[in-house]
Design an enzyme around this catalytic site. Structure first.
Site, PDB file in Angstrom:
ATOM      1  N   GLN A 296      40.214  40.083  49.091  1.00  0.00           N
ATOM      2  CA  GLN A 296      41.169  41.019  48.495  1.00  0.00           C
ATOM      3  C   GLN A 296      40.625  41.722  47.243  1.00  0.00           C
ATOM      4  OE1 GLN A 296      42.349  38.079  50.020  1.00  0.00           O
ATOM      5  NE2 GLN A 296      43.004  39.444  51.647  1.00  0.00           N
ATOM      6  N   ASN A 297      39.459  41.303  46.744  1.00  0.00           N
ATOM      7  CA  ASN A 297      38.881  42.003  45.601  1.00  0.00           C
ATOM      8  C   ASN A 297      38.451  43.392  46.067  1.00  0.00           C
ATOM      9  OD1 ASN A 297      36.910  42.916  43.526  1.00  0.00           O
ATOM     10  ND2 ASN A 297      37.460  40.938  42.636  1.00  0.00           N
ATOM     11  N   ARG A 298      38.733  44.403  45.251  1.00  0.00           N
ATOM     12  CA  ARG A 298      38.467  45.783  45.646  1.00  0.00           C
ATOM     13  C   ARG A 298      37.075  46.272  45.252  1.00  0.00           C
ATOM     14  NH1 ARG A 298      43.875  46.912  43.551  1.00  0.00           N
ATOM     15  NH2 ARG A 298      43.125  45.791  41.739  1.00  0.00           N
TER      16      ARG A 298
END
Length: 167
Positions: free
Chosen positions: A38-40
């Site tokens: 989920q880290n962008r």
């Protein structure tokens, strides 16, 4: 739990250094920067650099190096339960004087989130005085920074990277 950071991803051509604080649990387990899905960070960087998002980690690192971007962390080791920056304590900073001596082409340092900037400033007061370096506190790409949607991150990061890299 004792957390030991990862090695820098850097070469002699890098002019920009992006610093996180300390990799999260998933990243430390996999020994990969920004491994938490989920880290962008990776999708944002691929978009800003005009590249397809690589599917394997070594290609992600290579993508950054092709664009003269190095990656490391402000904190070399710390105690932390979980992955949140707010849980970090007993931190020890990385040695940036040595790194910048070995890689003198680095001229721009971007902090991925407030904790990264705070830790760097605490342990590198002399480096902050250097007139040949520019520093940018950037919004975190972590999913914990939920109020910053991907387009907002891309706009803010894009301005700094465009200026630093002449994209």
């Amino acid at each position: 739990m004792l957390c030991i950071g990862l090695k820098p991803n850097i070469d002699k051509n890098c002019t920009v250094l992006i610093l996180g604080s300390m990799p999260g649990v998933k990243s430390l387990e996999e020994q990969q920067y920004y491994a938490y899905p989920q880290n962008r960070f990776w999708p944002m960087m691929a978009h800003l650099l005009g590249e397809e998002l690589p599917s394997v980690y070594p290609e992600k690192l290579a993508m950054l190096l092709r664009h003269h971007i190095a990656l490391w962390d402000s904190i070399g080791s710390c105690e932390r339960e979980g992955s949140l920056d707010s849980a970090i304590h007993d931190e020890k900073g990385n040695d940036f004087s040595d790194l910048l001596e070995k890689y003198p082409a680095i001229k721009t340092i971007c902090f991925n989130g407030g904790k990264s900037a705070q830790a760097f400033k605490r342990y590198n007061k002399e480096l902050l005085k250097r007139e040949d370096l520019t520093f940018h506190a950037m919004p975190s790409t972590s999913p914990a920074n939920a109020r910053w949607r991907l387009p907002m991150l891309e706009e803010t990061w894009g301005k700094v990277l465009t200026e630093a890299l002449s994209l």
